[in-house]
Design a protein around this motif. Structure first.
Motif, PDB file in Angstrom:
ATOM      1  N   LEU A 323       0.832  -1.211   0.000  1.00  0.00           N
ATOM      2  CA  LEU A 323       0.000   0.000   0.000  1.00  0.00           C
ATOM      3  C   LEU A 323       0.861   1.253   0.000  1.00  0.00           C
ATOM      4  O   LEU A 323       0.692   2.150  -0.843  1.00  0.00           O
ATOM      5  CB  LEU A 323      -0.928   0.002   1.220  1.00  0.00           C
ATOM      6  CG  LEU A 323      -1.713   1.304   1.453  1.00  0.00           C
ATOM      7  CD1 LEU A 323      -2.671   1.566   0.305  1.00  0.00           C
ATOM      8  CD2 LEU A 323      -2.453   1.243   2.793  1.00  0.00           C
ATOM      9  N   PHE A 324       1.814   1.325   0.935  1.00  0.00           N
ATOM     10  CA  PHE A 324       2.632   2.533   1.041  1.00  0.00           C
ATOM     11  C   PHE A 324       3.598   2.666  -0.138  1.00  0.00           C
ATOM     12  O   PHE A 324       3.914   3.789  -0.554  1.00  0.00           O
ATOM     13  CB  PHE A 324       3.374   2.551   2.376  1.00  0.00           C
ATOM     14  CG  PHE A 324       2.509   2.942   3.528  1.00  0.00           C
ATOM     15  CD1 PHE A 324       2.152   4.267   3.727  1.00  0.00           C
ATOM     16  CD2 PHE A 324       2.016   1.987   4.408  1.00  0.00           C
ATOM     17  CE1 PHE A 324       1.331   4.638   4.792  1.00  0.00           C
ATOM     18  CE2 PHE A 324       1.197   2.350   5.470  1.00  0.00           C
ATOM     19  CZ  PHE A 324       0.848   3.676   5.660  1.00  0.00           C
ATOM     20  N   ASN A 325       4.040   1.537  -0.675  1.00  0.00           N
ATOM     21  CA  ASN A 325       4.900   1.625  -1.856  1.00  0.00           C
ATOM     22  C   ASN A 325       4.118   2.161  -3.054  1.00  0.00           C
ATOM     23  O   ASN A 325       4.641   2.940  -3.861  1.00  0.00           O
ATOM     24  CB  ASN A 325       5.492   0.258  -2.201  1.00  0.00           C
ATOM     25  CG  ASN A 325       6.765   0.369  -3.007  1.00  0.00           C
ATOM     26  OD1 ASN A 325       7.833   0.624  -2.478  1.00  0.00           O
ATOM     27  ND2 ASN A 325       6.656   0.234  -4.323  1.00  0.00           N
ATOM     28  N   THR A 326       2.863   1.753  -3.168  1.00  0.00           N
ATOM     29  CA  THR A 326       2.006   2.250  -4.248  1.00  0.00           C
ATOM     30  C   THR A 326       1.764   3.749  -4.097  1.00  0.00           C
ATOM     31  O   THR A 326       1.830   4.505  -5.077  1.00  0.00           O
ATOM     32  CB  THR A 326       0.670   1.492  -4.262  1.00  0.00           C
ATOM     33  OG1 THR A 326       0.923   0.094  -4.453  1.00  0.00           O
ATOM     34  CG2 THR A 326      -0.232   1.989  -5.378  1.00  0.00           C
ATOM     35  N   ILE A 327       1.513   4.188  -2.871  1.00  0.00           N
ATOM     36  CA  ILE A 327       1.330   5.623  -2.616  1.00  0.00           C
ATOM     37  C   ILE A 327       2.616   6.376  -2.962  1.00  0.00           C
ATOM     38  O   ILE A 327       2.588   7.445  -3.588  1.00  0.00           O
ATOM     39  CB  ILE A 327       0.949   5.864  -1.142  1.00  0.00           C
ATOM     40  CG1 ILE A 327      -0.438   5.296  -0.852  1.00  0.00           C
ATOM     41  CG2 ILE A 327       0.989   7.367  -0.813  1.00  0.00           C
ATOM     42  CD1 ILE A 327      -0.817   5.327   0.617  1.00  0.00           C
ATOM     43  N   GLY A 328       3.752   5.800  -2.561  1.00  0.00           N
ATOM     44  CA  GLY A 328       5.039   6.474  -2.748  1.00  0.00           C
ATOM     45  C   GLY A 328       5.516   6.538  -4.182  1.00  0.00           C
ATOM     46  O   GLY A 328       6.456   7.279  -4.492  1.00  0.00           O
ATOM     47  N   THR A 329       4.894   5.770  -5.075  1.00  0.00           N
ATOM     48  CA  THR A 329       5.290   5.815  -6.489  1.00  0.00           C
ATOM     49  C   THR A 329       4.195   6.381  -7.389  1.00  0.00           C
ATOM     50  O   THR A 329       4.495   7.120  -8.335  1.00  0.00           O
ATOM     51  CB  THR A 329       5.676   4.412  -7.002  1.00  0.00           C
ATOM     52  OG1 THR A 329       4.613   3.495  -6.727  1.00  0.00           O
ATOM     53  CG2 THR A 329       6.937   3.926  -6.326  1.00  0.00           C
ATOM     54  N   CYS A 330       2.939   6.054  -7.118  1.00  0.00           N
ATOM     55  CA  CYS A 330       1.847   6.491  -8.007  1.00  0.00           C
ATOM     56  C   CYS A 330       1.529   7.987  -7.873  1.00  0.00           C
ATOM     57  O   CYS A 330       1.246   8.653  -8.880  1.00  0.00           O
ATOM     58  CB  CYS A 330       0.593   5.663  -7.744  1.00  0.00           C
ATOM     59  SG  CYS A 330       0.733   3.966  -8.362  1.00  0.00           S
ATOM     60  N   VAL A 331       1.569   8.525  -6.660  1.00  0.00           N
ATOM     61  CA  VAL A 331       1.314   9.967  -6.503  1.00  0.00           C
ATOM     62  C   VAL A 331       2.422  10.789  -7.178  1.00  0.00           C
ATOM     63  O   VAL A 331       2.124  11.732  -7.924  1.00  0.00           O
ATOM     64  CB  VAL A 331       1.159  10.347  -5.011  1.00  0.00           C
ATOM     65  CG1 VAL A 331       1.041  11.866  -4.856  1.00  0.00           C
ATOM     66  CG2 VAL A 331      -0.065   9.661  -4.418  1.00  0.00           C
ATOM     67  N   PRO A 332       3.723  10.473  -6.960  1.00  0.00           N
ATOM     68  CA  PRO A 332       4.763  11.166  -7.720  1.00  0.00           C
ATOM     69  C   PRO A 332       4.605  10.978  -9.237  1.00  0.00           C
ATOM     70  O   PRO A 332       4.883  11.894 -10.013  1.00  0.00           O
ATOM     71  CB  PRO A 332       6.063  10.524  -7.229  1.00  0.00           C
ATOM     72  CG  PRO A 332       5.742  10.063  -5.853  1.00  0.00           C
ATOM     73  CD  PRO A 332       4.315   9.602  -5.923  1.00  0.00           C
ATOM     74  N   MET A 333       4.151   9.801  -9.658  1.00  0.00           N
ATOM     75  CA  MET A 333       3.938   9.530 -11.083  1.00  0.00           C
ATOM     76  C   MET A 333       2.908  10.506 -11.661  1.00  0.00           C
ATOM     77  O   MET A 333       3.131  11.128 -12.706  1.00  0.00           O
ATOM     78  CB  MET A 333       3.462   8.093 -11.264  1.00  0.00           C
ATOM     79  CG  MET A 333       3.139   7.698 -12.686  1.00  0.00           C
ATOM     80  SD  MET A 333       2.486   6.002 -12.768  1.00  0.00           S
ATOM     81  CE  MET A 333       0.828   6.283 -12.103  1.00  0.00           C
ATOM     82  N   ILE A 334       1.788  10.661 -10.966  1.00  0.00           N
ATOM     83  CA  ILE A 334       0.737  11.583 -11.423  1.00  0.00           C
ATOM     84  C   ILE A 334       1.233  13.031 -11.380  1.00  0.00           C
ATOM     85  O   ILE A 334       0.948  13.830 -12.285  1.00  0.00           O
ATOM     86  CB  ILE A 334      -0.527  11.411 -10.546  1.00  0.00           C
ATOM     87  CG1 ILE A 334      -1.098   9.997 -10.741  1.00  0.00           C
ATOM     88  CG2 ILE A 334      -1.573  12.461 -10.889  1.00  0.00           C
ATOM     89  CD1 ILE A 334      -2.187   9.642  -9.748  1.00  0.00           C
ATOM     90  N   SER A 335       1.996  13.372 -10.345  1.00  0.00           N
ATOM     91  CA  SER A 335       2.533  14.733 -10.224  1.00  0.00           C
ATOM     92  C   SER A 335       3.478  15.058 -11.372  1.00  0.00           C
ATOM     93  O   SER A 335       3.458  16.175 -11.913  1.00  0.00           O
ATOM     94  CB  SER A 335       3.255  14.898  -8.886  1.00  0.00           C
ATOM     95  OG  SER A 335       2.380  14.706  -7.802  1.00  0.00           O
ATOM     96  N   LEU A 336       4.298  14.101 -11.755  1.00  0.00           N
ATOM     97  CA  LEU A 336       5.236  14.330 -12.858  1.00  0.00           C
ATOM     98  C   LEU A 336       4.499  14.493 -14.185  1.00  0.00           C
ATOM     99  O   LEU A 336       4.899  15.302 -15.027  1.00  0.00           O
ATOM    100  CB  LEU A 336       6.232  13.176 -12.947  1.00  0.00           C
ATOM    101  CG  LEU A 336       7.329  13.159 -11.884  1.00  0.00           C
ATOM    102  CD1 LEU A 336       8.187  11.911 -12.040  1.00  0.00           C
ATOM    103  CD2 LEU A 336       8.195  14.399 -11.979  1.00  0.00           C
TER     104      LEU A 336
END
Length: 480
Positions: A323-336
C-alpha cells in the motif's frame, strides 16, 4: 517474563533507532553539502569573498560531484557482507568517522591538491558511506520486532530527508556569512560527535548490547523467532537460492525504478525550472530544500498513519508494504505527468514537485524494508546488492534526459522525460505488488535446513536396521 514486558514502553531498541536517525541525517548532510558549496567555491560574487575561489569548468565540477557515487556503488555489496558476517556496529562507526574527517579536510584538499585531490577525498567519502544502508539494515533487522519494524525502521531512515533539508537550507547562509569552508566543517564536526555517541551507545544486536534489559532482549529475540536463532557457525549467503528468488528480483526492480525517479528529480528539476519556467532554483538554497522538507514531514505522517492502522488491525505486513509503496510511487507519477504540462506557472510547478517528493517518502514503509521481511539474516547483503544495482540509475537517468532534451527551453521534450519517468515508476511498483512478498524465505535459515536433512539421514539407518531384524525373524519362522 515476555508476557509481562510492556512492548509499547520506550527501550534500548528505540535508542538504537534514534541514533540511526541522527546518523542518517549526518550522512546525508555530508553527502549533499557539495552541491551548494561548489557554487560558492567557484563564484565569489554572491558569497563571502574572503576565501579562495577556484577556476573549475563544468566538466571538472561534474567529475567532482560524481566522484562520491563512484565510490558509493563499490562498497555496497562488501559493506553488506561484512556487516552481516561480523556485526554492523563497526562498519557503520568507521564509515561515518572516516567520512567526517575527510569532509573536514576537504577545504585543505582543494587548496593543496586542487580538484584532483578533492576528487579523491569525495571518492573516499563515497566508499565510506557505501556501508551506511547495509549496516543500518543489519542493525534494524536485529533490533526491530516484526510488528514494530515498519515504524521504527522508517523513522531511522527518515533522518536522511532531515539531513538533506538542513544542509540545503543553511549552506547558502553559511557560505555568504561565514564562508564556504564552514559548509564542510559543520557537518564534519557533527559526524565526529555522532561517532562518539555511537561508539558508547550503539550495538549490532541485543545479544551484544550491555544496556538492554533481559526482558526487552527476550521480547525482541522471541518476536524475531527462528530467524535470529544463535548459531555457532557464521551463516554463508545462499547465493544460488537468492538469485532464483522471484520476490528478490521484484525488490531489485522496484529499488531501481524508484531510484530512477529520485535521481531524475534531484538532478534535472533545477534545469527544467531554469529552462522552461525561467526560474533558477539551483542557487536558491531555501527553495531547493522545500521538496525535501515535504519529504521529511510526510515521512513522519506516513509513519504515524501506519502505526495507527496496524494498531487497529487494518493492515497486515504485506498489505502495509504494498500500500505505502504504491502511494510512494503512483502519486509522484501523477505529479510528474502534471508537471509535464506546466509551461509558465512556477508556483504550480513547485507545488507539484513538493507533492511528488513528499509522497515519495512513503516508500520508506514499502520496498525499503522488504529486505528484512524476506531474510533478516541476510538483510545487509540483500540491500547491498539491490542498492548497488539501483545506483547505476544515477548515471542512466541523467544520460537519458540528455538524450531526450536537446533544447532545455522546449516543454515538449521535458514532458517526454516526465512521461518516461512515470512509466518507469509504474512498472517498478506493479512488479513489486504482483511478485513481492513479506513471507520469510526458507533459505534465510540454511542451518535449520541442514539440521533437518541431517536428522532425516540419521533416522534412515535405524529404519533399515529395524527392517533387517524383521526379515531375520521372518526367515527363522519360515525355517522352523
Amino acid at each position: 517474563m515476555d508476557q509481562k514486558f510492556n512492548k509499547n514502553k520506550a527501550g534500548v531498541r528505540h535508542l538504537q533507532c534514534i541514533l540511526l536517525f541522527v546518523g542518517n541525517a549526518v550522512a546525508f548532510s555530508l553527502r549533499v553539502n557539495l552541491s551548494v558549496a561548489i557554487v560558492a567555491m567557484t563564484d565569489k560574487k554572491n558569497v563571502n569573498p574572503n576565501f579562495e575561489e577556484f577556476d573549475w569548468d563544468e566538466k571538472v565540477k561534474s567529475y567532482i560531484l560524481g566522484s562520491f557515487f563512484w565510490g558509493y556503488v563499490v562498497t555496497q555489496i562488501p559493506g553488506g557482507y561484512v556487516s552481516q558476517r561480523f556485526g554492523a556496529k563497526w562498519p557503520l562507526f568507521f564509515g561515518l568517522l572516516i567520512c567526517s574527517v575527510s569532509t573536514i579536510l576537504t577545504p585543505w584538499c582543494s587548496s593543496f591538491g586542487g580538484w584532483k585531490l578533492m576528487f579523491a577525498s569525495r571518492l573516499l567519502q563515497g566508499l565510506c558511506q557505501g556501508t551506511l544502508f547495509p549496516s543500518c539494515h543489519v542493525i534494524l533487522s536485529n533490533w526491530c520486532p516484526p510488528q514494530q519494524r515498519g515504524v521504527l525502521a522508517s523513522f531511522a531512515y527518515s533522518g536522511s530527508s532531515l539531513g538533506t533539508v538542513i544542509m540545503l537550507a543553511t549552506s547558502g547562509i553559511i557560505a555568504s556569512s561565514i564562508g564556504w569552508p564552514s559548509i564542510f566543517y559543520f557537518p564534519g564536526i557533527a559526524g565526529l560527535v555522532w561517532s562518539v555517541a555511537w561508539f558508547f551507545l550503539g550495538s549490532s544486536s541485543p545479544a551484544k548490547c550491555k544496556l538492554v534489559s533481559a526482558e526487552e532482549k527476550q521480547y525482541i529475540e522471541t518476536s524475531l523467532g527462528k530467524s535470529q536463532e544463535k548459531t555457532k557457525e557464521k551463516l554463508s549467503t545462499p547465493w544460488s537460492k537468492v538469485l532464483k528468488c522471484t520476490p528478490f528480483w521484484a525488490l531489485v526492480l522496484v529499488n531501481s525504478t524508484t531510484d530512477w525517479g529520485y535521481w531524475t528529480l534531484l538532478t534535472q528539476i533545477p534545469s527544467y525550472m531554469k529552462g522552461v519556467l525561467r526560474m533558477d532554483i539551483a542557487k536558491n538554497a531555501l527553495l531547493s530544500s522545500v521538496p525535501y522538507c515535504s519529504m521529511c514531514i510526510m515521512g513522519w505522517v506516513f509513519i504515524a498513519s501506519a502505526k495507527v492502522l496496524r494498531k487497529r488491525g487494518h493492515l497486515s505486513t504485506e498489505m502495509e508494504r504494498k500500500l505505502f509503496n504504491t502511494i510512494g510511487t503512483c502519486v509522484p507519477m501523477i505529479s510528474l505527468i502534471g508537471l509535464g504540462f506546466v509551461t509558465s506557472n512556477a508556483t504550480l510547478a513547485v507545488a507539484l514537485l513538493v507533492i511528488a517528493c513528499g509522497f515519495n517518502s512513503a516508500v520508506f514503509l514499502g520496498f525499503q524494508l522488504n529486505h528484512m521481511d524476506l531474510a533478516s539474516n541476510f538483510a545487509g547483503t540483500l540491500i547491498g546488492v539491490t542498492n548497488c544495482i539501483a545506483n547505476f540509475t544515477g548515471v542512466l537517468a541523467p544520460l537519458t534526459v540528455g538524450f531526450v532534451v536537446t533544447n532545455e527551453h522546449d516543454p515538449a521534450q521535458w514532458r517526454t522525460v516526465f512521461f518516461i519517468t512515470s512509466v518507469i515508476y509504474f512498472i517498478g511498483n506493479l512488479g513489486f505488488v504482483i511478485f513481492g512478498t513479506t513471507k520469510e524465505q526458507a533459505w534465510n535459515n540454511p542451518k535449520s535446513e541442514k539440521d533437518e536433512l541431517a536428522t532425516a539421514e540419521e533416522l534412515q539407518p535405524i529404519k533399515s536396521e529395524h527392517n533387517s531384524d524383521q526379515d531375520l525373524e521372518k526367515s527363522k519362522i519360515e525355517d522352523s
